[in-house]
Design an enzyme around this catalytic site. Structure first.
Site, PDB file in Angstrom:
ATOM      1  N   GLU A  66       1.086  -1.043   0.154  1.00  0.00           N
ATOM      2  CA  GLU A  66       0.178   0.007  -0.198  1.00  0.00           C
ATOM      3  C   GLU A  66       0.728   1.100  -0.116  1.00  0.00           C
ATOM      4  O   GLU A  66       0.543   2.140  -0.766  1.00  0.00           O
ATOM      5  CB  GLU A  66      -0.955  -0.422   1.029  1.00  0.00           C
ATOM      6  CG  GLU A  66      -2.409  -0.906   0.593  1.00  0.00           C
ATOM      7  CD  GLU A  66      -3.134  -0.872   0.290  1.00  0.00           C
ATOM      8  OE1 GLU A  66      -3.672   0.450  -0.255  1.00  0.00           O
ATOM      9  OE2 GLU A  66      -3.799  -1.429  -1.080  1.00  0.00           O
ATOM     10  N   CYS A 221     -12.839   1.988 -14.320  1.00  0.00           N
ATOM     11  CA  CYS A 221     -12.716   3.413 -15.018  1.00  0.00           C
ATOM     12  C   CYS A 221     -11.761   3.500 -14.703  1.00  0.00           C
ATOM     13  O   CYS A 221     -11.241   4.546 -13.596  1.00  0.00           O
ATOM     14  CB  CYS A 221     -14.116   3.463 -13.491  1.00  0.00           C
ATOM     15  SG  CYS A 221     -14.185   5.126 -12.893  1.00  0.00           S
ATOM     16  N   CYS A 228     -16.287   2.067 -20.982  1.00  0.00           N
ATOM     17  CA  CYS A 228     -17.539   1.782 -19.687  1.00  0.00           C
ATOM     18  C   CYS A 228     -18.170   0.242 -19.790  1.00  0.00           C
ATOM     19  O   CYS A 228     -19.243   0.289 -19.136  1.00  0.00           O
ATOM     20  CB  CYS A 228     -18.560   3.191 -19.884  1.00  0.00           C
ATOM     21  SG  CYS A 228     -18.202   4.777 -19.176  1.00  0.00           S
ATOM     22  N   CYS A 231     -18.044  -2.289 -17.905  1.00  0.00           N
ATOM     23  CA  CYS A 231     -17.676  -1.345 -16.104  1.00  0.00           C
ATOM     24  C   CYS A 231     -18.952  -2.578 -16.434  1.00  0.00           C
ATOM     25  O   CYS A 231     -20.278  -2.565 -16.083  1.00  0.00           O
ATOM     26  CB  CYS A 231     -18.309  -0.093 -16.152  1.00  0.00           C
ATOM     27  SG  CYS A 231     -18.334   0.012 -14.536  1.00  0.00           S
ATOM     28  N   CYS A 237     -24.787   4.049 -12.434  1.00  0.00           N
ATOM     29  CA  CYS A 237     -22.829   5.447 -12.636  1.00  0.00           C
ATOM     30  C   CYS A 237     -24.213   5.815 -13.169  1.00  0.00           C
ATOM     31  O   CYS A 237     -24.583   5.966 -14.133  1.00  0.00           O
ATOM     32  CB  CYS A 237     -22.344   4.637 -13.560  1.00  0.00           C
ATOM     33  SG  CYS A 237     -21.211   6.016 -13.280  1.00  0.00           S
TER      34      CYS A 237
END
Length: 382
Positions: A66, A221, A228, A231, A237
């Site tokens: 991370e 995204c 899209c 997605c 959305c």
């Protein structure tokens, strides 16, 4: 002026403003469940499941990944992570390592405060927490370099503890799904996004969901030209439904970065170069670099003030720009052949580690990217 009289019956009526009012950017329970279900179904077929830090999950490996992935693409991070784990397979190994070794392995990733904080946190957890990471968001956030999203990722990804995350990818997904106005890192907008992240985080399959929403932002995204068609969230959305994907998330208000200029003095003697460790705080903190000289100071005067006596005329190399998050730095490298390695650089740095190095040996130190580049060119004989 006479006020209309409110009858007793009217006083007992419900407040319809409350009944029909929905706070902005909140979601009802079916939408929450649908978001979770659609995202996890997509992840099962398309998500990343074999990243190095996923193969063997632990708080330590998740934390390192991370921190490395902050401001850095996963593809760039993977080889650095693998080298880092090979050198420091455990938190105790990292805690006991010299900071120079940590910074050396970090060279090229940039944002070196991340590496310094990584080292500090390892020492704190090892010495004060018996080598065990805390298991609450608040406790994790007390450690250097760990913010709310990183703390959430450590708990969710490695320990299956329900905790939301909000990295750049997640911000982008949520900002588009709900058409959240404002720059995502502004306090007001971030508050809205955190509330959404909290709502959507499920109680089951927590590590998978955490990876799924990051993957969706990274793979589908994307900041520009989002895919899209691939997605799973288009039915939810709002940006997609209004054909406004390109307008969200909204950009940071433009602010021209200031320009600075500096001369890097590459002092050389019999094939070696002089390097000094920079102060722990500030730009390139704790890294090894060439001495600097302001471009406002005449070169001859500056060299004399440093105590540098040239054997030959200095050679000015082509200048180049290096960009930090908050300013542009124009760098002019200048090679100076010194008469003697003994006492020549006495005035360059005070109370700081410094030494003569062969370029190949110097590349093992923690170095800023521009310094590493110059050393590589020197080592190649250019």
């Amino acid at each position: 002026m006479n006020r209309p009289r409110v009858t007793k019956a009217a006083q007992n009526l419900p407040d319809y403003r409350t009944i029909f009012y929905t706070p902005p950017h909140t979601t009802d329970k079916p939408s929450l469940q649908r978001f979770d279900q659609l995202l996890l179904e997509w992840y099962d077929h398309h998500g990343r499941k074999e990243l190095p830090w996923q193969v063997e999950r632990s708080p330590y490996r998740t934390w390192v990944s991370e921190i490395m992935c902050q401001q850095t693409r996963v593809g760039t991070v993977i080889p650095y992570f693998e080298r880092f784990m090979a050198h420091f397979p455990s938190l105790s190994a990292l805690a006991q390592a010299p900071i120079d070794e940590v910074l050396g392995l970090w060279t090229g990733l940039g944002y070196y405060a991340r590496a310094r904080n990584l080292h500090k946190t390892a020492q704190i957890v090892q010495d004060c927490q018996h080598g065990e990471f805390p298991k609450t968001i608040d406790s994790l956030m007390q450690l250097p370099g760990i913010g709310r999203s990183t703390a959430g990722a450590i708990l969710a990804s490695s320990l299956s503890i329900r905790a939301p995350i909000l990295d750049g990818n997640v911000k982008r997904v949520l900002a588009r799904v709900h058409r959240v106005a404002g720059w995502p890192s502004s306090p007001a907008t971030e508050k809205v996004l955190w509330a959404l992240a909290e709502q959507y985080t499920p109680y089951q399959r927590i590590p998978d969901y955490t990876q799924a929403i990051m993957d969706l932002g990274a793979m589908v995204c994307t900041p520009s030209k989002p895919d899209c068609a691939a997605c799973p969230l288009t039915t939810l959305c709002e940006a997609f439904q209004h054909s406004e994907q390109a307008q969200y998330p909204q950009p940071k208000p433009n602010k021209a970065l200031p320009e600075r200029a500096v001369r890097l003095i590459i002092a050389m003697h019999e094939g070696t170069v002089w390097l000094a460790r920079r102060p722990p705080l500030g730009v390139w903190g704790g890294l090894w670099s060439f001495p600097e000289l302001s471009m406002d100071v005449p070169l001859t005067n500056g060299l004399l003030e440093m105590g540098i006596h040239c054997r030959e005329n200095p050679v000015e190399l082509p200048s180049f720009r290096h960009t930090f998050s908050h300013f542009h730095l124009q760098i002019t490298p200048t090679i100076v052949e010194v008469e003697s390695a003994v006492g020549t650089m006495a005035n360059v740095v005070a109370e700081a580690a410094s030494a003569w190095y062969k370029p190949a040996d110097a590349m093992k130190l923690g170095l800023p990217a521009p310094v590493l580049k110059l050393l590589q060119e020197l080592d190649a004989g250019r």
